[in-house]
Design a protein around this motif. Structure first.
Motif, PDB file in Angstrom:
ATOM      1  N   VAL A   1       0.957  -1.056   0.168  1.00 45.61           N
ATOM      2  CA  VAL A   1       0.090   0.243  -0.367  1.00 45.61           C
ATOM      3  C   VAL A   1       0.984   1.354  -0.176  1.00 45.61           C
ATOM      4  CG1 VAL A   1      -1.969   1.504   1.558  1.00 45.61           C
ATOM      5  CG2 VAL A   1      -1.757  -0.770   1.622  1.00 45.61           C
ATOM      6  N   GLN A   2       1.556   1.310   0.824  1.00 43.48           N
ATOM      7  CA  GLN A   2       2.917   2.504   0.601  1.00 43.48           C
ATOM      8  C   GLN A   2       3.903   2.408  -0.447  1.00 43.48           C
ATOM      9  OE1 GLN A   2       4.433   1.285   4.642  1.00 43.48           O
ATOM     10  NE2 GLN A   2       3.260   2.264   5.527  1.00 43.48           N
ATOM     11  N   GLU A   3       4.319   1.886  -0.546  1.00 42.88           N
ATOM     12  CA  GLU A   3       5.202   1.687  -1.756  1.00 42.88           C
ATOM     13  C   GLU A   3       4.960   1.329  -3.280  1.00 42.88           C
ATOM     14  OE1 GLU A   3       8.301   2.591  -0.596  1.00 42.88           O
ATOM     15  OE2 GLU A   3       7.843   2.109   0.461  1.00 42.88           O
ATOM     16  N   VAL A   4       3.690   0.500  -3.332  1.00 46.33           N
ATOM     17  CA  VAL A   4       3.697   0.203  -5.328  1.00 46.33           C
ATOM     18  C   VAL A   4       2.216   0.668  -5.417  1.00 46.33           C
ATOM     19  CG1 VAL A   4       3.243  -1.594  -6.429  1.00 46.33           C
ATOM     20  CG2 VAL A   4       4.793  -1.860  -5.004  1.00 46.33           C
ATOM     21  N   PRO A   5       1.924   1.860  -7.072  1.00 40.78           N
ATOM     22  CA  PRO A   5       0.764   2.011  -6.999  1.00 40.78           C
ATOM     23  C   PRO A   5      -0.304   1.068  -7.754  1.00 40.78           C
ATOM     24  CG  PRO A   5       2.084   3.619  -8.105  1.00 40.78           C
ATOM     25  CD  PRO A   5       3.328   2.144  -7.099  1.00 40.78           C
ATOM     26  N   TYR A   6      -1.181   1.608  -7.624  1.00 44.95           N
ATOM     27  CA  TYR A   6      -1.956   0.096  -8.309  1.00 44.95           C
ATOM     28  C   TYR A   6      -3.802   0.983  -9.659  1.00 44.95           C
ATOM     29  CZ  TYR A   6      -5.947   0.748  -5.461  1.00 44.95           C
ATOM     30  OH  TYR A   6      -6.565   1.349  -4.402  1.00 44.95           O
ATOM     31  N   SER A   7      -3.302   0.809 -10.206  1.00 48.85           N
ATOM     32  CA  SER A   7      -5.000   1.640 -11.602  1.00 48.85           C
ATOM     33  C   SER A   7      -5.537   0.744 -10.851  1.00 48.85           C
ATOM     34  CB  SER A   7      -3.940   1.300 -12.446  1.00 48.85           C
ATOM     35  OG  SER A   7      -3.935   0.382 -13.097  1.00 48.85           O
ATOM     36  N   HIS A   8      -6.319  -0.208 -10.704  1.00 48.24           N
ATOM     37  CA  HIS A   8      -7.697  -0.805 -10.890  1.00 48.24           C
ATOM     38  C   HIS A   8      -7.127  -2.301 -10.109  1.00 48.24           C
ATOM     39  CE1 HIS A   8      -5.383  -2.165 -14.615  1.00 48.24           C
ATOM     40  NE2 HIS A   8      -7.164  -3.230 -14.737  1.00 48.24           N
ATOM     41  N   GLY A   9      -8.488  -3.007  -9.625  1.00 49.88           N
ATOM     42  CA  GLY A   9      -7.507  -3.901  -9.424  1.00 49.88           C
ATOM     43  C   GLY A   9     -10.147  -4.633  -8.829  1.00 49.88           C
ATOM     44  N   ARG A  10      -9.772  -6.016  -8.751  1.00 47.00           N
ATOM     45  CA  ARG A  10     -10.965  -6.908  -8.648  1.00 47.00           C
ATOM     46  C   ARG A  10     -11.079  -7.246  -6.998  1.00 47.00           C
ATOM     47  NH1 ARG A  10     -13.173 -10.278 -12.970  1.00 47.00           N
ATOM     48  NH2 ARG A  10     -13.268  -8.734 -14.189  1.00 47.00           N
ATOM     49  N   ILE A  11     -12.830  -6.772  -6.883  1.00 47.08           N
ATOM     50  CA  ILE A  11     -12.692  -8.015  -5.631  1.00 47.08           C
ATOM     51  C   ILE A  11     -13.873  -9.118  -5.382  1.00 47.08           C
ATOM     52  CG2 ILE A  11     -12.779  -7.737  -2.596  1.00 47.08           C
ATOM     53  CD1 ILE A  11     -12.257  -4.839  -2.728  1.00 47.08           C
ATOM     54  N   LEU A  12     -13.583 -10.451  -4.540  1.00 45.02           N
ATOM     55  CA  LEU A  12     -14.689 -10.930  -5.142  1.00 45.02           C
ATOM     56  C   LEU A  12     -14.610 -11.735  -2.597  1.00 45.02           C
ATOM     57  CD1 LEU A  12     -16.190 -13.688  -5.330  1.00 45.02           C
ATOM     58  CD2 LEU A  12     -14.496 -14.949  -5.810  1.00 45.02           C
ATOM     59  N   PHE A  13     -15.161 -11.204  -2.911  1.00 42.91           N
ATOM     60  CA  PHE A  13     -16.451 -11.326  -1.557  1.00 42.91           C
ATOM     61  C   PHE A  13     -16.834 -13.518  -1.048  1.00 42.91           C
ATOM     62  CE2 PHE A  13     -16.261  -6.882  -1.436  1.00 42.91           C
ATOM     63  CZ  PHE A  13     -15.575  -6.636  -1.020  1.00 42.91           C
ATOM     64  N   SER A  14     -16.988 -14.070  -0.080  1.00 38.66           N
ATOM     65  CA  SER A  14     -17.358 -15.271  -0.407  1.00 38.66           C
ATOM     66  C   SER A  14     -17.484 -16.141   1.286  1.00 38.66           C
ATOM     67  CB  SER A  14     -16.575 -16.185  -1.367  1.00 38.66           C
ATOM     68  OG  SER A  14     -15.450 -16.232  -1.176  1.00 38.66           O
ATOM     69  N   ALA A  15     -18.089 -16.868   1.016  1.00 39.01           N
ATOM     70  CA  ALA A  15     -17.717 -18.047   2.324  1.00 39.01           C
ATOM     71  C   ALA A  15     -17.128 -19.592   2.196  1.00 39.01           C
ATOM     72  CB  ALA A  15     -18.347 -18.384   2.962  1.00 39.01           C
ATOM     73  N   ALA A  16     -16.433 -20.205   3.118  1.00 40.45           N
ATOM     74  CA  ALA A  16     -15.831 -21.266   3.324  1.00 40.45           C
ATOM     75  C   ALA A  16     -15.748 -21.488   4.180  1.00 40.45           C
ATOM     76  CB  ALA A  16     -14.467 -20.505   2.722  1.00 40.45           C
ATOM     77  N   ASN A  17     -15.303 -22.793   4.336  1.00 48.08           N
ATOM     78  CA  ASN A  17     -14.880 -23.774   5.396  1.00 48.08           C
ATOM     79  C   ASN A  17     -13.664 -23.443   5.448  1.00 48.08           C
ATOM     80  OD1 ASN A  17     -17.853 -25.334   3.935  1.00 48.08           O
ATOM     81  ND2 ASN A  17     -18.211 -24.802   5.636  1.00 48.08           N
ATOM     82  N   ALA A  18     -13.116 -23.397   7.082  1.00 49.38           N
ATOM     83  CA  ALA A  18     -12.142 -23.708   7.437  1.00 49.38           C
ATOM     84  C   ALA A  18     -11.096 -25.045   7.145  1.00 49.38           C
ATOM     85  CB  ALA A  18     -12.121 -23.087   8.763  1.00 49.38           C
ATOM     86  N   THR A  19      -9.951 -24.433   6.559  1.00 48.47           N
ATOM     87  CA  THR A  19      -9.079 -25.821   5.952  1.00 48.47           C
ATOM     88  C   THR A  19      -8.604 -25.743   7.334  1.00 48.47           C
ATOM     89  OG1 THR A  19      -7.524 -24.705   5.365  1.00 48.47           O
ATOM     90  CG2 THR A  19      -9.044 -25.001   3.849  1.00 48.47           C
TER      91      THR A  19
END
Length: 233
Positions: free
Chosen positions: A169-187
């Motif tokens: 976050v402090q050192e590398v700029p970014y232009s765009h991205g994608r976020i996925l929210f989900s539920a899962a069972n703990a491995t």
């Protein structure tokens, strides 16, 4: 509105919104082009371009190359999610932050990472996983892959005491991205690290970030079921 008042892109936006709200330009209307609007408002075309671009980003306008700009039939406000520094998130909750590096390995990407970042099997990657703690209790398990050429300096970063999340976050700029929210069972591994029963429900956030055409990182963040996230519309 005078020409002096309309020389800013914010003033152009205000005038456009006034015409939309006044039904001069109802939903679906093809509005005048940039040159025509610049002449009508007495400002530079670049000013109009920025105003239209930002209104399109909010979902109020729809812009298509060679087809012009229309008032959206169904305007949609977009939720904006910043990439948080996990340490700040924990401290904002009034808890003491803790960090443990779990793994740091230079390796080729897994098939899942290849697909998410559109990288070849021999891409130069750094695999980093860590635990973020709140008041010495598990808060988040971060499992991250970083494309080394897109993050200069990552190999020298002090990841034994600073999370890849905070460094990026402090050192590398970014232009765009994608976020996925989900539920899962703990491995079994997640259950051990998060101190929950194997198979327990987890809240999962997966995020990819890019700088133009260059993929930077893919991260999977696992939280216990009592985690909550708040954003604004």
């Amino acid at each position: 509105m005078s020409q002096a008042q309309i020389n800013s892109y914010q003033a152009v936006q205000a005038e456009i919104m006034k015409r939309i709200q006044g039904r001069e330009w109802p939903p679906g209307t093809l509005i005048p082009g940039e040159m025509e609007l610049a002449e009508a408002f007495g400002c530079a075309r670049a000013t109009v371009n920025r105003a239209l671009r930002e209104l399109a980003e909010t979902g109020i306008l729809e812009r298509k190359r060679r087809a012009g700009t229309r008032v959206a039939l169904n305007p949609v406000r977009k939720a904006v999610l910043d990439i948080p520094i996990t340490r700040h998130e924990i401290e904002s909750r009034g808890a003491a932050y803790g960090y443990n590096l779990v793994e740091r390995t230079r390796a080729g990407p897994t098939p899942t990472v290849q697909a998410r970042l559109e990288l070849p099997a021999d891409a130069d990657m750094l695999h980093v996983s860590c635990m973020h703690l709140a008041d010495q209790r598990p808060f988040q398990f971060e499992d991250r892959w970083v494309h080394i050429p897109a993050a200069p300096g990552i190999l020298e970063a002090p990841l034994d005491r600073l999370s890849a999340n905070e460094w990026l976050v402090q050192e590398v700029p970014y232009s765009h991205g994608r976020i996925l929210f989900s539920a899962a069972n703990a491995t079994p591994r997640e259950a051990e690290l998060l101190e929950v029963a194997e198979g327990s429900a987890l809240f999962i956030v997966e995020r990819t970030t890019w700088l133009a055409c260059s993929p930077i990182t893919f991260v999977r963040m696992s939280y216990r079921a009592d985690y909550s996230m708040v954003t604004e519309l």
